[in-house]
Scaffold this active site. Structure first.
Site, PDB file in Angstrom:
ATOM      1  N   ASP A 196       0.824  -1.220   0.000  1.00 35.10           N
ATOM      2  CA  ASP A 196       0.000   0.000   0.000  1.00 35.10           C
ATOM      3  C   ASP A 196       0.855   1.267   0.000  1.00 35.10           C
ATOM      4  OD1 ASP A 196      -2.512  -1.214   0.022  1.00 35.10           O
ATOM      5  OD2 ASP A 196      -2.584  -1.297   2.216  1.00 35.10           O
ATOM      6  N   ARG A 246       0.040   4.363  17.580  1.00 34.22           N
ATOM      7  CA  ARG A 246      -0.360   5.364  16.601  1.00 34.22           C
ATOM      8  C   ARG A 246      -0.146   6.820  17.032  1.00 34.22           C
ATOM      9  NH1 ARG A 246       0.212   1.392  14.183  1.00 34.22           N
ATOM     10  NH2 ARG A 246      -0.977   0.621  12.422  1.00 34.22           N
ATOM     11  N   ASP A 284      -7.252   3.020  12.980  1.00 33.03           N
ATOM     12  CA  ASP A 284      -5.964   3.702  12.906  1.00 33.03           C
ATOM     13  C   ASP A 284      -6.068   5.080  12.258  1.00 33.03           C
ATOM     14  OD1 ASP A 284      -4.614   1.729  14.251  1.00 33.03           O
ATOM     15  OD2 ASP A 284      -4.176   0.589  12.436  1.00 33.03           O
ATOM     16  N   SER A 323      -3.419  -9.096   6.943  1.00 34.56           N
ATOM     17  CA  SER A 323      -3.050  -7.714   7.244  1.00 34.56           C
ATOM     18  C   SER A 323      -2.456  -7.699   8.651  1.00 34.56           C
ATOM     19  CB  SER A 323      -4.297  -6.830   7.153  1.00 34.56           C
ATOM     20  OG  SER A 323      -4.065  -5.621   7.840  1.00 34.56           O
TER      21      SER A 323
END
Ligand code: ARG
Length: 442
Positions: free
Chosen positions: A53, A134, A163, A215
């Site tokens: 990505d 994060r 996220d 993922s």
């Protein structure tokens, strides 16, 4: 009236649709002030993992915005990552600059340690490793964006996850002057289109291209897997998902005891040796992983409303959180222990929900620090085939007296003959209420 709009209204509708179409070719429709106006994107700080990505994104941003890209990769202790390779890939894909920041110490001390003091778990077993990472990643993105003269920060989150909330809430809080783009939310490329794009643009695609991989997100506090069969709730975990923790059925036949020394609620010693927090977290994770400890199969309520299933591997948290909670219970009074549980839950939810910078979290942290003032001592945890069980405890501050706890002894602070009087008063209201409600039994 329906279908007979006035000509000028139809004209402005057309103009609107043209604008929308233009925006959609470069990303997403803007619904928040912090989202970038495509015309004003000149230099972008991209949060770069090196995966498909964000590699596609690195090229795509250069093409679609005619903008420069500065890549930032944050090391939070993802096992087995080669950061030189990631950095090289970013530069090869045209990044103006590529930074790799080792943020493990900050992560451990500023994020994981408070989480341990708060016994932080969301739902029935998610120790928040992603949620804790994060705000730090986003804070570093702000720092490097400012330092590199970027106007915009780009990330690879989808529009369905937590996220995006955590990153964008942080950026909007800490850097109101910066803008955000989240190409995955808008570019409408699936995995196959991304791979085609990658091939076209000379972006190396590693791994099998036929089946989508899990993922993955990981750091030194845990690892998550999503996607594939995990989305089918009736499917039990396939063995190949476990890349961190040994499956319990393959774990050693000999148990192992790890002794964790805490000071003020934070682990500082492992098996009698003083150890830095990062090394301690990594060593405890290794021991847990060896013994099959920390596998969690979890259904979760996301911030954005969806329920989702995650497979977590959290060997360090599965040992350190119960050890900490045990020590806390030992030194706290019944009143402190009962009260703190509800604050722990609130803390975990704020962090899960992306509100790290919310002042209530800091208020709660002040309480967590106070409540951990005497959480000093040592807890032994036995690891065996997937189970971590506390087996020994000691603390100079334990509200515990072995003499008082024995059945036969009387004296000192405890007088057994005082008990009946206590029981009579303790049960007073309950007895009165029972009688009022059951008059026939009088
Ligand atoms: N469900 C967890 C959370 O919301 C883990 C998310 C994993 N993130 C990821 N990008 N794969 O925090």
């Amino acid at each position: 009236m329906v279908g007979r709009a006035a000509p000028h209204a139809r004209g402005s509708l057309n103009a609107f649709l043209v604008t929308v179409a233009a925006l959609m070719t470069v990303g997403e429709i803007r619904t928040a002030r912090y989202q970038a106006d495509p015309a004003e994107v000149h230099r972008v700080l991209l949060l770069y993992s090196g995966g498909l990505d964000t590699s596609v994104m690195l090229k795509w941003i250069q093409d679609h915005y005619e903008a420069e890209v500065v890549a930032l990769t944050v090391n939070l202790g993802q096992p087995g990552e080669d950061y030189d390779v990631v950095r090289g890939k970013a530069l090869q894909l045209g990044a103006l600059d590529a930074f790799v920041v080792d943020a493990r110490e900050q992560f451990a001390h500023e994020f994981v340690a408070p989480a341990i003091r708060a016994n932080a778990v969301y739902g029935l077993g998610y120790p928040l490793f992603t949620a804790l990472g994060r705000p730090l990643i986003a804070r570093l993105a702000v720092e490097y964006a400012r330092r590199s003269g970027c106007d915009t920060i780009a990330h690879g989150c989808t529009g369905k996850g937590n996220d995006q909330v955590r990153l964008e809430a942080t950026i909007a809080t800490l850097a109101p002057e910066l803008r955000v783009i989240a190409p995955v939310r808008g570019w409408q490329m699936g995995r196959e289109e991304e791979i085609a794009y990658a091939r076209q643009h000379g972006i190396p695609v590693k791994g099998g291209t036929e089946s989508a991989p899990y993922s993955i997100d990981d750091n030194l506090w845990g690892r998550s897997s999503e996607g594939r069969w995990i989305e089918e709730l009736q499917t039990a975990p396939h063995d190949d998902v476990f890349q961190l923790v040994t499956r319990p059925e393959l774990a050693p036949d000999e148990p192992e005891v790890v002794e964790i020394g805490f000071e003020r609620g934070v682990p500082v010693e492992l098996n009698g040796a003083r150890t830095g927090l990062v090394e301690l977290l990594e060593a405890v994770a290794d021991a847990g992983a060896r013994h099959g400890v920390g596998i969690v199969d979890h259904i979760e309520d996301r911030i954005v409303g969806l329920k989702v299933r995650d497979i977590y591997e959290v060997p360090a948290a599965a040992i350190l959180l119960p050890a900490h909670a045990e020590l806390e219970r030992l030194v706290g009074t019944i009143h402190q222990n009962q009260f703190k549980t509800s604050l722990d839950q609130k803390w975990a939810y704020l962090v899960y929900a992306g509100l790290w910078w919310e002042p209530l979290r800091e208020d709660l942290d002040a309480y967590m620090l106070a409540a951990n003032e005497y959480v000093t001592g040592t807890i032994g945890v036995k690891l065996y085939k997937g189970v971590a069980r506390v087996v020994t405890r000691s603390s100079p501050y334990a509200v515990y007296d072995a003499q008082l706890a024995t059945f036969s002894e009387s004296g000192g602070l405890f007088s057994q003959s005082a008990s009946p009087g206590f029981i009579e008063l303790w049960s007073l209201q309950s007895r009165m209420a029972w009688q009022v409600r059951h008059p026939e039994q009088k």
